[in-house]
Structures are given as C-alpha cells and as structure tokens.
Design an enzyme around this catalytic site. Sequence first.
Site, PDB file in Angstrom:
ATOM      1  N   HIS A   1       0.853  -1.183   0.000  1.00  8.94           N
ATOM      2  CA  HIS A   1       0.000   0.000   0.000  1.00  8.94           C
ATOM      3  C   HIS A   1       0.893   1.239   0.000  1.00  8.94           C
ATOM      4  CE1 HIS A   1      -3.868  -1.921   1.833  1.00  8.94           C
ATOM      5  NE2 HIS A   1      -3.264  -2.752   0.999  1.00  8.94           N
TER       6      HIS A   1
ATOM      7  N   GLU B   1       0.927   3.852   1.850  1.00  7.37           N
ATOM      8  CA  GLU B   1       1.379   4.251   3.185  1.00  7.37           C
ATOM      9  C   GLU B   1       2.552   3.403   3.658  1.00  7.37           C
ATOM     10  OE1 GLU B   1      -1.718   3.495   2.143  1.00  7.37           O
ATOM     11  OE2 GLU B   1      -3.214   4.226   3.557  1.00  7.37           O
TER      12      GLU B   1
ATOM     13  N   CYS C   1      -6.309   1.995   5.658  1.00  4.71           N
ATOM     14  CA  CYS C   1      -6.950   0.742   6.048  1.00  4.71           C
ATOM     15  C   CYS C   1      -6.403   0.305   7.418  1.00  4.71           C
ATOM     16  CB  CYS C   1      -6.670  -0.321   4.990  1.00  4.71           C
ATOM     17  SG  CYS C   1      -4.969  -0.940   5.013  1.00  4.71           S
TER      18      CYS C   1
ATOM     19  N   CYS D   1      -2.591  -0.460   7.453  1.00  2.00           N
ATOM     20  CA  CYS D   1      -1.769   0.764   7.420  1.00  2.00           C
ATOM     21  C   CYS D   1      -1.880   1.537   8.721  1.00  2.00           C
ATOM     22  CB  CYS D   1      -2.165   1.618   6.222  1.00  2.00           C
ATOM     23  SG  CYS D   1      -1.724   0.836   4.647  1.00  2.00           S
TER      24      CYS D   1
END
Length: 143
Positions: free
Chosen positions: A46, A48, A76, A79
């Site tokens: 992801h 992040e 999410c 993260c």
Amino acid sequence: MEVAIKMAKKSAKNEEVPIGACVVRDGKVISRGRNMREKKQNALLHAEIIAINKACKKLRSWRLENCELYVTLEPCPMCAGAIVNARLKKVVYGAKEKTSNDNLFESILSSNRLNHKCEFVQDTKYENECSQLLTDFFKKKRN
C-alpha cells in the site's frame, strides 16, 4: 497533500488503485509511496507502507515520531497499525473511505491498548480531488 496526489495519479497510470502518500519531517517531504500491489503482486504494498518504509530507511530509524503522513485516502486497518508502530506524529488524509462507517481507522490510532497515539485529520481542501481520482479510476475499470 499535493505530493500524495501526484503519487496517486502515478498509481492510476500504472493500473493501480490511485492512492498516494508521503512522509513529511520539518516541512520537507522525506519519502513517497504509491500503491504497487498489482505490479509486485504483494498485498502489503500500500502507498502508506511504502512511504513509511522509505522514511525509516532514510532516517535509519523505525521511529518516525516527528513526522507526518499525508495520504489521499483514509488508511486501512493494516496501514493504521503500521502508522502507530512507526510512531508517526500525525496523519492527514484526503478522501474518507466510503465503506468505513465504523471509524475503525480512528479507533486504531486512538486505542488505549497501544502505547502511542497519533493525531489524525481529514484535509477537506483536497477531499473532492482525492475522491474523484478513485471514482474516475473505478468507473474506467468498469467500462
């Protein structure tokens, strides 16, 4: 947030969900990340996570206590856990996750079970632009 938006646009051009992130310290961008799950076939990549990983390498520390994360979409749960574990000071996100009606992101960042609390705020100035990137991407995918 403008740097994170640029990264999100790069993601879209590469057929990735358009989410971008950057870590800022003392007003300077020290790392950037964009979704790379499809390209690398890795569920962990992801925006992040990539930005946090790069920041840790650059600062040679897993503690990002004086850093802020800017991301185009509300993070999410995975993260959010990484954000707390990295000891980030603050998260600024653009669009609210449309499927998150339970405030899970906020709950993780402010959980009493964790020894670090992270400030978080939605950047309403860029909310529409961040949201539109996602809407356009998925509309194109459906067509």
